[in-house]
Design a protein around this motif. Structure first.
Motif, PDB file in Angstrom:
ATOM      1  N   LEU A   1       0.840  -1.200   0.000  1.00 62.86           N
ATOM      2  CA  LEU A   1       0.000   0.000   0.000  1.00 62.86           C
ATOM      3  C   LEU A   1       0.878   1.253   0.000  1.00 62.86           C
ATOM      4  O   LEU A   1       2.046   1.187   0.384  1.00 62.86           O
ATOM      5  CB  LEU A   1      -0.909  -0.013   1.227  1.00 62.86           C
ATOM      6  CG  LEU A   1      -2.003  -1.079   1.213  1.00 62.86           C
ATOM      7  CD1 LEU A   1      -2.696  -1.134   2.561  1.00 62.86           C
ATOM      8  CD2 LEU A   1      -3.009  -0.808   0.126  1.00 62.86           C
ATOM      9  N   PRO A   2       0.333   2.400  -0.417  1.00 61.00           N
ATOM     10  CA  PRO A   2       1.144   3.627  -0.466  1.00 61.00           C
ATOM     11  C   PRO A   2       1.676   4.071   0.892  1.00 61.00           C
ATOM     12  O   PRO A   2       2.755   4.643   0.977  1.00 61.00           O
ATOM     13  CB  PRO A   2       0.184   4.673  -1.020  1.00 61.00           C
ATOM     14  CG  PRO A   2      -0.886   3.928  -1.677  1.00 61.00           C
ATOM     15  CD  PRO A   2      -0.988   2.610  -1.000  1.00 61.00           C
ATOM     16  N   CYS A   3       0.936   3.834   1.955  1.00 64.11           N
ATOM     17  CA  CYS A   3       1.414   4.199   3.286  1.00 64.11           C
ATOM     18  C   CYS A   3       0.831   3.231   4.311  1.00 64.11           C
ATOM     19  O   CYS A   3      -0.042   2.428   3.995  1.00 64.11           O
ATOM     20  CB  CYS A   3       1.047   5.637   3.634  1.00 64.11           C
ATOM     21  SG  CYS A   3      -0.710   5.916   3.731  1.00 64.11           S
ATOM     22  N   ILE A   4       1.302   3.326   5.528  1.00 60.77           N
ATOM     23  CA  ILE A   4       0.839   2.433   6.584  1.00 60.77           C
ATOM     24  C   ILE A   4      -0.517   2.911   7.105  1.00 60.77           C
ATOM     25  O   ILE A   4      -0.721   4.099   7.335  1.00 60.77           O
ATOM     26  CB  ILE A   4       1.877   2.379   7.722  1.00 60.77           C
ATOM     27  CG1 ILE A   4       3.175   1.786   7.198  1.00 60.77           C
ATOM     28  CG2 ILE A   4       1.358   1.578   8.895  1.00 60.77           C
ATOM     29  CD1 ILE A   4       4.320   1.849   8.171  1.00 60.77           C
ATOM     30  N   ILE A   5      -1.442   1.967   7.287  1.00 66.15           N
ATOM     31  CA  ILE A   5      -2.785   2.266   7.781  1.00 66.15           C
ATOM     32  C   ILE A   5      -2.935   1.610   9.149  1.00 66.15           C
ATOM     33  O   ILE A   5      -2.551   0.461   9.333  1.00 66.15           O
ATOM     34  CB  ILE A   5      -3.851   1.706   6.813  1.00 66.15           C
ATOM     35  CG1 ILE A   5      -3.683   2.321   5.430  1.00 66.15           C
ATOM     36  CG2 ILE A   5      -5.243   1.951   7.353  1.00 66.15           C
ATOM     37  CD1 ILE A   5      -4.521   1.656   4.383  1.00 66.15           C
ATOM     38  N   GLU A   6      -3.495   2.333  10.100  1.00 65.53           N
ATOM     39  CA  GLU A   6      -3.752   1.769  11.418  1.00 65.53           C
ATOM     40  C   GLU A   6      -5.159   1.208  11.457  1.00 65.53           C
ATOM     41  O   GLU A   6      -6.099   1.859  11.004  1.00 65.53           O
ATOM     42  CB  GLU A   6      -3.615   2.837  12.500  1.00 65.53           C
ATOM     43  CG  GLU A   6      -2.222   3.345  12.685  1.00 65.53           C
ATOM     44  CD  GLU A   6      -2.121   4.381  13.795  1.00 65.53           C
ATOM     45  OE1 GLU A   6      -3.175   4.873  14.258  1.00 65.53           O
ATOM     46  OE2 GLU A   6      -0.996   4.696  14.193  1.00 65.53           O
ATOM     47  N   SER A   7      -5.308   0.013  12.007  1.00 65.79           N
ATOM     48  CA  SER A   7      -6.649  -0.521  12.213  1.00 65.79           C
ATOM     49  C   SER A   7      -7.005  -0.362  13.683  1.00 65.79           C
ATOM     50  O   SER A   7      -6.184  -0.591  14.566  1.00 65.79           O
ATOM     51  CB  SER A   7      -6.717  -1.996  11.794  1.00 65.79           C
ATOM     52  OG  SER A   7      -5.909  -2.778  12.631  1.00 65.79           O
ATOM     53  N   LEU A   8      -8.239   0.069  13.931  1.00 65.35           N
ATOM     54  CA  LEU A   8      -8.691   0.353  15.286  1.00 65.35           C
ATOM     55  C   LEU A   8      -9.883  -0.543  15.631  1.00 65.35           C
ATOM     56  O   LEU A   8     -10.621  -0.978  14.754  1.00 65.35           O
ATOM     57  CB  LEU A   8      -9.093   1.825  15.407  1.00 65.35           C
ATOM     58  CG  LEU A   8      -8.019   2.839  15.046  1.00 65.35           C
ATOM     59  CD1 LEU A   8      -8.610   4.241  15.011  1.00 65.35           C
ATOM     60  CD2 LEU A   8      -6.880   2.784  16.031  1.00 65.35           C
ATOM     61  N   LYS A   9     -10.062  -0.781  16.927  1.00 63.97           N
ATOM     62  CA  LYS A   9     -11.132  -1.637  17.404  1.00 63.97           C
ATOM     63  C   LYS A   9     -11.838  -0.898  18.535  1.00 63.97           C
ATOM     64  O   LYS A   9     -11.196  -0.202  19.321  1.00 63.97           O
ATOM     65  CB  LYS A   9     -10.510  -2.931  17.910  1.00 63.97           C
ATOM     66  CG  LYS A   9     -11.443  -3.918  18.517  1.00 63.97           C
ATOM     67  CD  LYS A   9     -10.626  -5.112  18.966  1.00 63.97           C
ATOM     68  CE  LYS A   9     -11.492  -6.128  19.646  1.00 63.97           C
ATOM     69  NZ  LYS A   9     -10.716  -7.288  20.071  1.00 63.97           N
ATOM     70  N   THR A  10     -13.171  -1.025  18.599  1.00 60.06           N
ATOM     71  CA  THR A  10     -13.921  -0.378  19.672  1.00 60.06           C
ATOM     72  C   THR A  10     -14.981  -1.329  20.203  1.00 60.06           C
ATOM     73  O   THR A  10     -15.488  -2.188  19.472  1.00 60.06           O
ATOM     74  CB  THR A  10     -14.573   0.925  19.197  1.00 60.06           C
ATOM     75  OG1 THR A  10     -15.236   1.535  20.308  1.00 60.06           O
ATOM     76  CG2 THR A  10     -15.560   0.701  18.081  1.00 60.06           C
ATOM     77  N   ILE A  11     -15.287  -1.147  21.462  1.00 58.48           N
ATOM     78  CA  ILE A  11     -16.350  -1.945  22.076  1.00 58.48           C
ATOM     79  C   ILE A  11     -17.556  -1.054  22.358  1.00 58.48           C
ATOM     80  O   ILE A  11     -18.693  -1.426  22.083  1.00 58.48           O
ATOM     81  CB  ILE A  11     -15.850  -2.588  23.393  1.00 58.48           C
ATOM     82  CG1 ILE A  11     -14.693  -3.537  23.079  1.00 58.48           C
ATOM     83  CG2 ILE A  11     -16.959  -3.336  24.107  1.00 58.48           C
ATOM     84  CD1 ILE A  11     -13.961  -4.039  24.282  1.00 58.48           C
TER      85      ILE A  11
END
Length: 196
Positions: A48-58
């Motif tokens: 991918l062109p840049c790093i993506i952060e994946s987030l999680k929520t409850i």
């Protein structure tokens, strides 16, 4: 259609997901086969062109970072299931080998983001890498060593320290008579001509 099938299977939370979806990567680490309901799809691992952060929520208020994503698996129905055979040409030129490696890496660079507004984001937002405009460090070291060796071979060396306020006064008078040339900074011959 396969993407929606996988999405429904993941959202339903069924335990039999591993029976419906399998991923196999080939030895090169860039090609593979993804089977969705026993239908094989050709897969290619791209950067991918840049790093993506994946987030999680409850509770939809507090978010937790779960991973950094930098690669994506692109699956197609009509692609080759097995990677093309590379010609094993052995070259003695290291520059040619580096160029082949760069060309091989360019095949796996993804120009788009993961959302529609980021189409061609690599060309639109990221600047091309600037070429080196400085001299390579071995050349600089060689030149410094040459200068030091010519300094060591000199018959006599003359040096003097000039302060800024003295140079301003000397410029105003138009001559350098105020400077003491017979200072202890002269080595070798006191009145001899030397290279500075």
């Amino acid at each position: 259609e396969y993407a929606s099938t996988v999405q429904r299977a993941v959202q339903s939370g069924n335990v039999n997901l591993k029976d419906r979806l399998t991923i196999e990567l080939h030895a090169d680490g860039r090609h593979g086969i993804v089977r969705v309901d026993r239908v094989p799809l050709a897969a290619k691992l791209v950067d991918l062109p840049c790093i993506i952060e994946s987030l999680k929520t409850i509770d939809k208020k507090t978010f937790y970072k779960t991973a950094d994503i930098c690669q994506m698996l692109v699956c197609t129905v009509d692609g080759d299931l097995y990677p093309p055979l590379e010609e094993q040409t052995v070259s003695t030129d290291p520059k040619a080998n580096k160029k082949k490696d760069k060309d091989r890496e360019k095949k796996f660079i993804w120009n788009h983001g993961i959302t529609l507004p980021l189409k061609n984001v690599r060309k639109r937002r990221f600047r091309k890498t600037a070429k080196k405009k400085y001299i390579e460090s071995p050349d600089v070291e060689k030149e410094v060593k040459r200068l030091l060796s010519t300094d060591a071979e000199a018959v006599s060396v003359r040096w003097e320290v000039i302060a800024e306020d003295e140079t301003k006064e000397a410029d105003n008078h138009g001559s350098l008579t105020s400077l003491d040339i017979s200072s202890p900074g002269i080595s070798g011959h006191k009145q001899g001509h030397g290279s500075s």
